[in-house]
Design an enzyme around this catalytic site. Structure first.
Site, mmCIF file in Angstrom:
data_model
loop_
_atom_site.group_PDB
_atom_site.id
_atom_site.type_symbol
_atom_site.label_atom_id
_atom_site.label_comp_id
_atom_site.label_asym_id
_atom_site.label_seq_id
_atom_site.Cartn_x
_atom_site.Cartn_y
_atom_site.Cartn_z
ATOM 1 N N LEU A 85 0.816 -1.209 0.000
ATOM 2 C CA LEU A 85 0.000 0.000 0.000
ATOM 3 C C LEU A 85 0.850 1.258 0.000
ATOM 4 C CD1 LEU A 85 -2.688 -1.114 2.625
ATOM 5 C CD2 LEU A 85 -2.888 -1.102 0.130
ATOM 6 N N MET B 161 11.148 4.353 6.770
ATOM 7 C CA MET B 161 11.577 3.212 7.579
ATOM 8 C C MET B 161 10.785 1.937 7.316
ATOM 9 S SD MET B 161 12.340 5.016 11.275
ATOM 10 C CE MET B 161 10.838 5.990 11.296
ATOM 11 N N VAL C 270 4.025 -0.790 4.199
ATOM 12 C CA VAL C 270 2.696 -1.199 4.642
ATOM 13 C C VAL C 270 2.062 -2.021 3.529
ATOM 14 C CG1 VAL C 270 0.423 -0.434 5.406
ATOM 15 C CG2 VAL C 270 2.457 0.873 6.061
ATOM 16 N N LYS D 120 2.626 -3.855 8.711
ATOM 17 C CA LYS D 120 3.773 -2.961 8.543
ATOM 18 C C LYS D 120 5.053 -3.722 8.853
ATOM 19 C CE LYS D 120 5.396 1.714 9.452
ATOM 20 N NZ LYS D 120 5.060 3.047 10.050
ATOM 21 N N ASP E 41 5.063 14.497 12.891
ATOM 22 C CA ASP E 41 5.119 14.369 11.429
ATOM 23 C C ASP E 41 3.718 14.363 10.832
ATOM 24 O OD1 ASP E 41 6.372 14.216 8.963
ATOM 25 O OD2 ASP E 41 6.559 12.034 9.004
#
Length: 459
Positions: free
Chosen positions: A14, A19, A22, A37, A141
């Site tokens: 997806l 890092m 997904v 993830k 973020d």
């Protein structure tokens, strides 16, 4: 097709970030679609993104899982499972699969959002910030790619991988000089390494501006955008959206204030200002979602936009038990939960008279420190000044008085009260050296501040 632990079948990637990856996956045991993830394989070998080491990537991956388990909220995806055995390449998290488009995709196709939709996204995002900041956890973020919008308009805030978590139980994961975040949505103080709850509110202002104006407040290369955050004002929303109500335009500009102290004091304040422009959430609209709850089952934060049952009266606990509860929250870094307890205790113990004055002072000091850690620096400054005045006749070398005066001086400097800070800290420093030694943490902090103040140009 890859299968993990003979249970989770990876189907379609997806997306991926700096890092992690997904994947849309299938849970063979429970027969349902999920999101998994993983740590990006290329980050486990060779050069790492943003100069993160493998150990740092693993630590942040674990931190994200811990936070996913810690927070239950209708606008945060549900963490279903996680595995941290063996090699980092085998680590994974299993999340609720959220179907929809992220805000970046939505803006790419729509450019500007209708005002009602933009305010709904902002409100739901502020609900998440209200919940996170109570601990406090700073998302750090917020950006369109981390805001998922479902077809029925519900928002899910994603990716707590670079969140800043305060408290003794949560070690600092960011090295000095390490810049985490996305430049287009970063508050001015974030570039210098300072993170407070109002840092997230600035990012929320950038998002709301972009949803309404069709582009972020500042555009261009990274250096130009950074300079904009520090020195320029964005084009007024009233010029770009003349039909926009004045108080909404004012809220966006308040969120984008350069100084964190000039932004709304909390996400709660943002929710209150949005409330007249948003449709209330009913139990049906929330689709049966329960109010945000802590890992211990408590529900410290309830939005005014959520219909809640009236509180049930319960017998008051003793002062000693409530002080123990407050201290446990305080020591765990859960300052948003400790603050109301200490505020109530301080008032109650002050009313009890001189016999409990020392305990009242300690509760007042801890409440002031909670304000400081929650980003309410102006309130913290006022509280520490009040404490310093109240204890001015006590032994100046007393540890409690030293700590109050130290925090007062540092806050005076941060507030631009240079003369007051110089007087406070210059009188304090010899006492600190005599009581704690010149190499103690407080002595070093005050000495550094004094040197800054003495070298700063005088107006």
């Amino acid at each position: 097709m890859r299968t993990i632990d003979d249970r989770y079948e990876l189907r379609t990637m997806l997306g991926q970030g700096s890092m992690g990856q997904v994947w849309h996956a299938w849970d063979g045991e429970l027969k349902r679609s999920i999101a998994i993830k993983l740590i990006r394989p290329d980050q486990l070998i060779g050069p790492q993104s943003q100069s993160l080491t493998v150990d740092e990537i693993v630590a942040r991956f674990r931190r994200e899982a811990e936070l996913g388990a810690r927070f239950t909220h209708p606008n945060i995806p549900v963490l279903l499972d996680a595995q941290f055995r063996g090699s980092p390449k085998d680590y994974y998290m299993v999340w609720e699969l959220v179907l929809g488009r992220d805000l970046g995709q939505l803006l790419q196709s729509e450019r500007r959002l209708p005002t009602e939709q933009a305010l709904s996204v902002a409100r739901q995002t502020a609900e998440v910030l209200h919940r996170l900041h109570a601990d406090p956890v700073i998302h750090r973020d917020l950006k369109p790619a981390n805001i998922m919008v479902t077809d029925d308009g519900r928002v899910k805030v994603l990716d707590l991988g670079v969140a800043a978590v305060f408290g003794a139980d949560h070690p600092r994961l960011t090295r000095a000089g390490q810049l985490l975040g996305t430049v287009a949505y970063m508050a001015p103080e974030q570039f210098g390494g300072t993170i407070v709850p109002q840092t997230d509110l600035y990012a929320l202002g950038c998002l709301l501006y972009e949803m309404l104006a069709g582009e972020p407040p500042f555009t261009g290369d990274a250096a130009t955008v950074m300079a904009g955050h520090h020195h320029r004002s964005p084009l007024p929303l009233s010029d770009l959206r003349p039909e926009l109500e004045a108080d909404i335009a004012a809220l966006v500009m308040d969120l984008l204030a350069k100084d964190a102290d000039h932004r709304p004091v909390s996400a709660r304040t943002v929710l209150d200002r949005l409330a007249p422009h948003c449709k209330p959430i009913t139990a049906a609209a929330a689709q049966g979602s329960s109010p945000p709850r802590d890992a211990d089952g408590s529900s410290p934060v309830t939005s005014a936009l959520v219909v809640s049952a009236p509180a049930q009266s319960t017998p008051a606990l003793s002062v000693e038990i409530r002080m123990g509860q407050a201290l446990a929250l305080y020591d765990a870094g859960r300052f948003g939960h400790a603050l109301p307890l200490y505020a109530d205790l301080a008032a109650e113990l002050t009313a009890a008279g001189a016999d409990r004055a020392a305990e009242a002072g300690d509760c007042r000091a801890k409440a002031a420190y909670c304000h400081l850690r929650l980003g309410n620096r102006q309130q913290a400054l006022a509280d520490y000044q009040s404490l310093a005045d109240a204890f001015s006749k006590e032994d100046p070398a007393d540890a409690f008085v030293l700590d109050v005066r130290c925090r007062l001086g540092i806050l005076q400097e941060a507030a631009g009260q240079s003369e007051a800070a110089l007087e406070t800290l210059a009188n304090l420093y010899p006492l600190l050296v005599a009581q704690l030694g010149r190499n103690a943490e407080q002595s070093t902090e005050v000495r550094t501040a004094l040197n800054r103040l003495r070298s700063a140009p005088r107006s």
